[in-house]
Scaffold this motif. Sequence first.
Motif, PDB file in Angstrom:
ATOM      1  N   LEU A 287      -1.554   7.375   4.818  1.00 27.61           N
ATOM      2  CA  LEU A 287      -0.209   7.242   3.778  1.00 27.61           C
ATOM      3  C   LEU A 287       0.497   7.915   3.148  1.00 27.61           C
ATOM      4  N   GLY A 288      -0.235   9.101   2.588  1.00 26.89           N
ATOM      5  CA  GLY A 288       0.184   9.863   1.153  1.00 26.89           C
ATOM      6  C   GLY A 288       1.454  11.057   2.184  1.00 26.89           C
TER       7      GLY A 288
ATOM      8  N   ARG B  28       0.751  -0.869   0.093  1.00 25.29           N
ATOM      9  CA  ARG B  28       0.469   0.220  -0.221  1.00 25.29           C
ATOM     10  C   ARG B  28       0.611   0.990   0.272  1.00 25.29           C
ATOM     11  N   PHE B  29       2.204   0.933   0.179  1.00 25.38           N
ATOM     12  CA  PHE B  29       2.763   2.395   0.861  1.00 25.38           C
ATOM     13  C   PHE B  29       3.479   2.456  -0.691  1.00 25.38           C
ATOM     14  N   LEU B  30       4.034   1.628  -1.541  1.00 29.52           N
ATOM     15  CA  LEU B  30       4.985   2.261  -2.410  1.00 29.52           C
ATOM     16  C   LEU B  30       4.075   2.349  -3.047  1.00 29.52           C
ATOM     17  N   PRO B  31       2.595   2.659  -4.010  1.00 29.10           N
ATOM     18  CA  PRO B  31       2.205   3.711  -4.788  1.00 29.10           C
ATOM     19  C   PRO B  31       2.157   4.703  -3.881  1.00 29.10           C
ATOM     20  N   ALA B  32       2.229   5.014  -2.159  1.00 32.39           N
ATOM     21  CA  ALA B  32       1.882   6.667  -2.135  1.00 32.39           C
ATOM     22  C   ALA B  32       3.474   7.087  -2.585  1.00 32.39           C
ATOM     23  N   LEU B  33       3.950   6.439  -2.018  1.00 29.58           N
ATOM     24  CA  LEU B  33       5.581   7.153  -2.263  1.00 29.58           C
ATOM     25  C   LEU B  33       5.610   7.412  -3.729  1.00 29.58           C
ATOM     26  N   THR B  34       5.216   6.385  -4.497  1.00 29.30           N
ATOM     27  CA  THR B  34       5.730   6.775  -6.257  1.00 29.30           C
ATOM     28  C   THR B  34       5.073   7.861  -6.362  1.00 29.30           C
TER      29      THR B  34
ATOM     30  N   GLU C 212       6.924  12.503   4.489  1.00 32.29           N
ATOM     31  CA  GLU C 212       7.291  13.001   5.508  1.00 32.29           C
ATOM     32  C   GLU C 212       8.388  12.755   5.080  1.00 32.29           C
ATOM     33  N   LEU C 213       9.000  11.357   4.237  1.00 32.87           N
ATOM     34  CA  LEU C 213       9.893  10.058   4.415  1.00 32.87           C
ATOM     35  C   LEU C 213      10.602  11.010   3.348  1.00 32.87           C
ATOM     36  N   VAL C 214       9.377  11.189   2.041  1.00 25.93           N
ATOM     37  CA  VAL C 214      10.925  11.984   0.923  1.00 25.93           C
ATOM     38  C   VAL C 214      11.650  13.182   1.354  1.00 25.93           C
ATOM     39  N   VAL C 215      10.753  13.744   2.378  1.00 25.80           N
ATOM     40  CA  VAL C 215      11.621  14.636   3.531  1.00 25.80           C
ATOM     41  C   VAL C 215      12.563  14.617   4.054  1.00 25.80           C
TER      42      VAL C 215
END
Lengths: 370, 283
Positions: B255-256, A347-353, B261-264
């Motif tokens: 999640l977004g 679930r997290f990978l698409p959000a990160l992408t 937060e992670l990318v920052v």
Amino acid sequence: MTLTANQETPPPAVGRAGTKKELPEHFKDYRHVWVFIEVERENVHPVSFELLGEGRKLADKLGVKLAGVVLGPPGDATQQAIAEAFAYGADVAYLVENPLLEDYRNEPFTKALTNLVATYKPEILLLGATTLGRDLAGSVATTLLTGLTADCTELDVDADGSLAATRPTFGGSLLCTIYTLNCRPQMATVRPRVMAMPRRMNKPIGCVIQHGVPMLEEEIVTKVLGFLSDVRSSNSNLAYADVVVGGGLGLGTSENLKLVKNLARVIGAEYGCSRPLVQKGWMPADRQIGQTGKTIRPKLYIAAGISGAIQHRVGVGGADLIVAINTDPNAPIFEFAHLGVVTDAIRFLPALTDVFTQRLSPHSRDKLAN
Amino acid sequence: MHVVVCIKQVPDSAQIRVHPVTNTIMRQGVPTIINPYDLFALEEALRLRDVHGGEVTALTMGPPMAEDSLRKALTYGADRAVLLTDRYFAGSDTLATSFALSQAIVKIGEIFGAPDIVFTGKQTIDGDTAQVGPGIAKRLDLLQLTYVSKICSLDLDAREIKVDRRSEGGTQMLHGRLPCLITMLEGTNEIRRGSLDDALRAARSQIVKWSAADAGIEDLSKCGLRGSPTVVKRVFAPTARTEKAEQITTTDKALGDLADELVVEIFARQPALEHELAFDASA
């Protein structure tokens, strides 16, 4: 046809376990540190430079010279390889120049390198643990009846000047330090990306020692019929990628690997996986990261759904920043990752992408700069 | 034709645990398996035999219990199994191992016919050195073909072989002559299950057990610890980094937001990455 084994005893002494004795007289003139400069299809493999960086430290500690060994056909590529060896720190270059050394074949390369070693007697000989380096090192060490330590992760010189070669053992769960006693040269291979890349210097060309090794094509059994370069860029790029995304069993199905590939595509990364995925046939073996796969050393490694078995850890330990995504807060990967996200990678990978896509589009990059 | 396949019985490395206090390997209860890479070599040997006729001999060096792996090789379809076992072999490094195995292969050749091909896996999963294959080839003066991904053709009359060999960044197509030593790459074939007939035959088969003397090895100084120039001086556990991952989880966050937060945080820690990460929609 019958097989006969070489049972004759050449000059090198046999080892004596656990006892370091005074070296036999004929080994005392073994000096200097040599690095085999691997040239294949006109390109020097970067592991050679990494080894020169490491060899420099060993040579300085021993107070001896660092040499690069180049075996190749006459021509620009061979000369360029020598120039590169100097640029990365070699004091001397040993060269066997022969048209028969065009493509890698075990027989002529073994003959040339064995001959060089027997003539000029290095104390330490380092090679990259590539397919070429491992093929060659095994033959040379057996011919010279000396010790060879494979896939070292650390090299040092101890108080009495012996090479202390440390390598993972038992699938990476332990490390062991290995000595080559009473035999010379002391040989070791090191995998690509384990040692840091040294700084390139603008150094004038140094001393080149040309050595002739008589060889005849008729005596070489192996013939190269052709070479098929990898169209899939992955095969050679994973080890040298600045950003890598890895997937593990936590992804659940092979179908979900596309989440890893999508993220990798968006951020210009290479992608790989942990060993179980290769065993399941979800990804080809040359994408495997870890002890029995590739060692990576990226600036950023994102591990998705990877639990972090010790074998995997061995392969990613050199990464500058390790980000782990895993549902289990107690997964071993969080022991060596720098940043952890405890959540479901699927679930997290698409959000990160998505976030990366927004941040890294040229438009938003401009916006960020303001 | 006669093919010899060298296999090794190894602990299943996936199941090895290190004792948390003593940092020693906990071998108890760890199952042993045939080195997985060797199975591809065995399968390739069996396929060649099925096409060209002849025999496959499985060979291993190890403690008496390595017999289990040989029996397994027989169930896959090997015709014969030889176990080289002797206390003189204890502590062998790759140089000493290649010596002992090469001597056994000579002996096998004398008794059962000289091998046309000697196979090994590309490496073992416990030692990972990939050195024993090349070592055997050199000891026996055999042509060495490592990391072979495909045997393209084999002509027993002309004594010729063509193979594809994996190299850095591509595949080398090589032509060579028999006899030769081949180290087989993983994933190159589908390993057979073995027939019921093979299983019954394996259960009844005698495994040939040789000591150093049986294998014709006279010079024991080339075996075991004495014949090993490399010596393990120290075994230790990798030093664990003291700080663990900073976990940025919160269950109530979208999640977004978490991704943001992670990318920052990634860019904060690795500012150079912002310039290096290439956005390429067409890739």
